[in-house]
Every structure is written in C-alpha cells, then in structure tokens.
Motif scaffolding. Structure first.
Motif, PDB file in Angstrom:
ATOM      1  N   VAL A 170       0.840  -1.200   0.000  1.00  0.00           N
ATOM      2  CA  VAL A 170       0.000   0.000   0.000  1.00  0.00           C
ATOM      3  C   VAL A 170       0.876   1.252   0.000  1.00  0.00           C
ATOM      4  O   VAL A 170       0.626   2.209  -0.740  1.00  0.00           O
ATOM      5  N   LYS A 171       1.907   1.240   0.821  1.00  0.00           N
ATOM      6  CA  LYS A 171       2.808   2.393   0.893  1.00  0.00           C
ATOM      7  C   LYS A 171       3.462   2.661  -0.456  1.00  0.00           C
ATOM      8  O   LYS A 171       3.523   3.817  -0.918  1.00  0.00           O
ATOM      9  N   GLY A 230       2.620   5.723  -3.043  1.00  0.00           N
ATOM     10  CA  GLY A 230       3.745   6.627  -2.865  1.00  0.00           C
ATOM     11  C   GLY A 230       3.673   7.409  -1.568  1.00  0.00           C
ATOM     12  O   GLY A 230       3.880   8.624  -1.559  1.00  0.00           O
ATOM     13  N   LEU A 231       3.438   6.734  -0.465  1.00  0.00           N
ATOM     14  CA  LEU A 231       3.198   7.396   0.814  1.00  0.00           C
ATOM     15  C   LEU A 231       4.443   7.445   1.683  1.00  0.00           C
ATOM     16  O   LEU A 231       5.267   6.534   1.655  1.00  0.00           O
ATOM     17  N   GLY A 232       4.556   8.503   2.452  1.00  0.00           N
ATOM     18  CA  GLY A 232       5.511   8.550   3.549  1.00  0.00           C
ATOM     19  C   GLY A 232       4.867   7.950   4.780  1.00  0.00           C
ATOM     20  O   GLY A 232       3.683   7.597   4.787  1.00  0.00           O
ATOM     21  N   LEU A 252      -7.933  -2.693  -1.696  1.00  0.00           N
ATOM     22  CA  LEU A 252      -6.864  -1.861  -1.148  1.00  0.00           C
ATOM     23  C   LEU A 252      -5.962  -1.256  -2.215  1.00  0.00           C
ATOM     24  O   LEU A 252      -5.508  -0.111  -2.084  1.00  0.00           O
ATOM     25  N   LEU A 253      -5.653  -2.005  -3.261  1.00  0.00           N
ATOM     26  CA  LEU A 253      -4.757  -1.514  -4.315  1.00  0.00           C
ATOM     27  C   LEU A 253      -5.490  -1.271  -5.622  1.00  0.00           C
ATOM     28  O   LEU A 253      -4.864  -1.175  -6.681  1.00  0.00           O
ATOM     29  N   ALA A 254      -6.812  -1.121  -5.548  1.00  0.00           N
ATOM     30  CA  ALA A 254      -7.615  -0.997  -6.769  1.00  0.00           C
ATOM     31  C   ALA A 254      -7.655   0.423  -7.314  1.00  0.00           C
ATOM     32  O   ALA A 254      -8.117   0.640  -8.440  1.00  0.00           O
ATOM     33  N   TRP A 311       3.049  -2.810  11.506  1.00  0.00           N
ATOM     34  CA  TRP A 311       4.399  -2.300  11.332  1.00  0.00           C
ATOM     35  C   TRP A 311       5.500  -3.349  11.333  1.00  0.00           C
ATOM     36  O   TRP A 311       6.631  -3.053  10.952  1.00  0.00           O
ATOM     37  N   SER A 312       5.210  -4.579  11.763  1.00  0.00           N
ATOM     38  CA  SER A 312       6.288  -5.568  11.860  1.00  0.00           C
ATOM     39  C   SER A 312       6.879  -5.906  10.496  1.00  0.00           C
ATOM     40  O   SER A 312       8.107  -6.003  10.336  1.00  0.00           O
ATOM     41  N   VAL A 313       6.032  -6.076   9.495  1.00  0.00           N
ATOM     42  CA  VAL A 313       6.519  -6.412   8.147  1.00  0.00           C
ATOM     43  C   VAL A 313       7.326  -5.251   7.574  1.00  0.00           C
ATOM     44  O   VAL A 313       8.400  -5.445   6.980  1.00  0.00           O
ATOM     45  N   LEU A 314       6.822  -4.037   7.784  1.00  0.00           N
ATOM     46  CA  LEU A 314       7.526  -2.854   7.279  1.00  0.00           C
ATOM     47  C   LEU A 314       8.878  -2.698   7.974  1.00  0.00           C
ATOM     48  O   LEU A 314       9.867  -2.296   7.348  1.00  0.00           O
ATOM     49  N   TYR A 315       8.954  -3.004   9.258  1.00  0.00           N
ATOM     50  CA  TYR A 315      10.229  -2.939   9.988  1.00  0.00           C
ATOM     51  C   TYR A 315      11.233  -3.910   9.382  1.00  0.00           C
ATOM     52  O   TYR A 315      12.408  -3.573   9.181  1.00  0.00           O
ATOM     53  N   MET A 316      10.780  -5.116   9.090  1.00  0.00           N
ATOM     54  CA  MET A 316      11.674  -6.104   8.476  1.00  0.00           C
ATOM     55  C   MET A 316      12.164  -5.630   7.105  1.00  0.00           C
ATOM     56  O   MET A 316      13.344  -5.801   6.769  1.00  0.00           O
ATOM     57  N   ARG A 317      11.265  -5.028   6.331  1.00  0.00           N
ATOM     58  CA  ARG A 317      11.633  -4.590   4.983  1.00  0.00           C
ATOM     59  C   ARG A 317      12.515  -3.347   4.999  1.00  0.00           C
ATOM     60  O   ARG A 317      13.580  -3.312   4.365  1.00  0.00           O
ATOM     61  N   ASP A 318      12.075  -2.293   5.682  1.00  0.00           N
ATOM     62  CA  ASP A 318      12.719  -0.985   5.587  1.00  0.00           C
ATOM     63  C   ASP A 318      13.926  -0.838   6.513  1.00  0.00           C
ATOM     64  O   ASP A 318      14.897  -0.165   6.161  1.00  0.00           O
ATOM     65  N   VAL A 319      13.876  -1.425   7.689  1.00  0.00           N
ATOM     66  CA  VAL A 319      14.955  -1.253   8.664  1.00  0.00           C
ATOM     67  C   VAL A 319      15.982  -2.375   8.564  1.00  0.00           C
ATOM     68  O   VAL A 319      17.194  -2.121   8.566  1.00  0.00           O
ATOM     69  N   LEU A 320      15.496  -3.614   8.450  1.00  0.00           N
ATOM     70  CA  LEU A 320      16.411  -4.759   8.409  1.00  0.00           C
ATOM     71  C   LEU A 320      16.730  -5.220   6.999  1.00  0.00           C
ATOM     72  O   LEU A 320      17.532  -6.146   6.818  1.00  0.00           O
TER      73      LEU A 320
END
Length: 384
Positions: A39-40, A44-46, A95-97, A228-237
């Motif tokens: 979704v982010k 194109g979301l911050g 959600l992505l439509a 946020w757990s998935v995003l943490y794995m992707r963006d931070v780790l």
C-alpha cells in the motif's frame, strides 16, 4: 437474557462455525498487515500519510463501536457477522484498486467500520457459546484468530515467492475469507434479543477504566505487530519481502499456541501473575528485536511478543466480567471499547513517531507499554 430461535443449529456445530469466523478475522487482519508495504509503495506514501490512512480505519472503528451493541442486539450476531465479514473482505480486495489517496482513505474507513462490527458480533456469539457450555472457551476462540493471522501471513509469503502480485494476493485472500464466512454462517446460533437500551456507549469507571486502559496498551502493541512488523523487516532490516512477511506469521504462531493453552494456564496461574509474565515477555521480545538488528533475531523477538500478549485480553475480559455491581456484558463491553480504540489508534501514533524520528523509535513504545502492563497488574487484577 437472549433466547434461541427454533429450530437452532447444534451447539457443537455453532462452536465450529464461530471458530471458523475467528480464523477468518485473523486472516483479514493479516492480509492487511502484510500488505502495508505494498500500500505504501502503490500510493507513494511517507510514514505520516500511511499513518493517516491507518487512522481512517481507526476512525471508522471508533464511530462504529458507539452503535455496534445496538446493531448486534437488534439483528443478532449471525446477521451482523455475515454482512460485516463480507464487507471487510471486499475492502481488503480493493486496497490496491485505486490510484487516489482519497480513495484509499475511503476504503480504510469502510474497512474499519466493517472489521469492528465483525469483531464485536463474533465475540458476542462466542460469549453466548461460553455461557451455554458453562466452561472457559474464549482463549481458544481467540487462538483461532491468531492461527488465522499465521496462516494468512504465511500464505502471503508463499504466494509472493510464487510470483503472485500483491493485487492478486489481496483478491485471493478476500475470496478465501468470504467463502469461509458464508460456509460457517449457516451453523451459527440464531441469537435474538431486544435492542440495547440506554446510551449507545458509556465510559468505564474505576476498576473497569484501569482494565480498559491496560487493554488499550496491550492492543496498541498487538496492532503494532499487525501494521508495522513487516515494514520494519523490509525498511529497517532490509529483509526480502518473503522473509519480511514471516514477521507477522512468527508473532501470530506464538500467540496462537499460547492462546490454545490459555484456558488451562488460567486455571493454574493467577490473573495477576500471568499478566506480570505477559508484560515481561512482551518487553523482552520487542527489546530483542530492536537491539539485535538481524531478521532471524527479529523473528524470534516477534514470537516472544506474541507469547507475551496472547492472554492479555482473555485475562482482562474475564476480570471485567466479575467486577462487583456490574453485569458481565457491560464489563466486557466497557473494557473492549477502550481496548479496540487502542488497537486502531496505536499504529498511527507509531507512524507519526516513525516519521519524526524512526520506525525503531516508534516500536520502542511497545517495550514501554509492556512494562506498564506488568507493573499495573498488581493494582488492576486479583491475586487469586
């Protein structure tokens, strides 16, 4: 007291049906959670804009909670479950439509309305089943929710590895959820009752207020894992998308295991001691995830958080149902209203902290809230 219309499905069949609905609720939550990065990227979301989209879902849920009791009382859990469950599935599929951020906000608002109604209606049905069986079964039902979260997130990881696009994965998840809702609907109890009287929603006081605050803290942390757990794995780790999706699966698998054992544990450990242990495990697990930045360590940390928070809500609901001078239904409703508010409002708050500082700083609130849960247990809960 509610009465059962005749003819009614068997209690055993209704029990299996409501387990399936809790399982679907977990799948729907997981499907949203593992697609937060999609979704982010799609819109194109911050982090701030993403947090506002999450908040739209929270606003829908909070507004709905003011009338959910009346709707379930008037139409019965069975009717509300199928209507709201199918609406939540549709929102996930959409959600992505779209390309417009405004459209995303509208979809999230609809999702928040539908999923909170679905949650309230299946818990109302579960409470009736628990009353009829005369034994604690609520932890097991919530275990099915966690199992659904594990299966939903693991399936997303498998489908990603197989090359299925995010849009296709959302549609698959929505169709599977809708099919299960319809299949279980016919076996649910036909619980009838007069519409709720009095104010639509009253604020808890005294012991119920403290329990509600603790429920909110617990569900803020649980909601953080969803969103946020998935995003943490992707963006931070910098984990691969397939590995990142396992963050939610790790959390949900541990939570499911602990919940399936929860009714037995609650017979042998006092509510206060179990809450203290829950807070400790949650704090240690989240601290481990944040202090040892490696994907495999993070997965272990998320699992500890799941173990810690598995029985927070069953403990608090059980205690709320036994507050002197308050009916069980009112006590549970009062605590769940604040708890659900925390679950939906917490992740956007974490997003705002992430935008101004970092996602790790935002998730550090889970450590703080876990510690508060453990420390406040002695005041909020009985020792016996």
């Amino acid at each position: 007291m509610s009465s059962l219309a005749k003819p009614a499905p068997s209690l055993a069949a209704a029990t299996h049906a409501i387990r399936a609905q809790f399982f679907v609720c977990g799948i729907v939550f997981a499907t949203w959670g593992v697609h937060v990065p999609s979704v982010k990227a799609h819109y194109g979301l911050g982090d701030r804009a993403l947090a506002m989209a999450m908040l739209a879902g929270g606003v829908g849920s909070v507004l709905t909670l003011t009338q959910a009791g009346r709707l379930v009382g008037r139409h019965g859990p069975r009717t509300v479950t199928i209507a709201s469950g199918l609406a939540a599935s549709l929102a996930i599929a959409l959600l992505l439509a779209f390309d417009s951020y405004a459209a995303l906000l509208a979809v999230m608002l609809a999702y928040g309305i539908a999923i909170s109604l679905f949650d309230v209606s299946i818990n109302a049905e579960a409470s009736e089943i628990e009353r009829l069986t005369g034994r604690p079964v609520m932890s097991g039902f919530h275990g099915m929710f966690s199992l659904g979260g594990m299966v939903g997130s693991a399936a997303a990881s498998v489908l990603h590895t197989a090359g299925v696009t995010p849009t296709q994965r959302l549609v698959v998840g929505a169709l599977a959820s809708a099919a299960t809702i319809v299949a279980g609907w016919s076996a649910m109890l036909r619980v009838d009752g007069p519409p709720a009287e009095g104010p639509a929603m009253s604020l808890p006081r005294g012991a119920l207020l403290l329990m509600g605050v603790l429920a909110a803290l617990g569900l803020i942390s649980e909601g953080a894992m969803y969103d946020w757990s998935v995003l943490y794995m992707r963006d931070v780790l910098a984990a691969d998308a397939g590995i990142a999706a396992l963050a939610y699966a790790s959390f949900s698998a541990a939570m499911a295991a602990a919940r399936f054992c929860g009714d037995w544990v609650r017979l042998h450990v006092s509510a206060m001691r179990l809450m203290q242990l829950s807070g400790t495990l949650g704090a240690v697990g989240m601290a481990l995830t944040l202090l040892a930045p490696h994907p495999l360590v993070a997965l272990a940390g998320f699992a500890l958080v799941g173990l810690g928070f598995a029985n927070v809500i069953p403990i608090l609901f059980s205690a709320a149902s036994r507050v002197p001078g308050v009916s069980a239904a009112h006590g549970i409703a009062a605590v769940s209203s604040l708890g659900y508010l925390g679950m939906m409002a917490g992740p956007p708050i974490i997003g705002l902290i992430s935008e101004s500082r970092s996602l790790a700083a935002g998730l550090s609130t889970v450590v703080l809230f876990s510690a508060v849960l453990g420390l406040a247990a002695r005041r909020a809960l009985p020792r016996g």
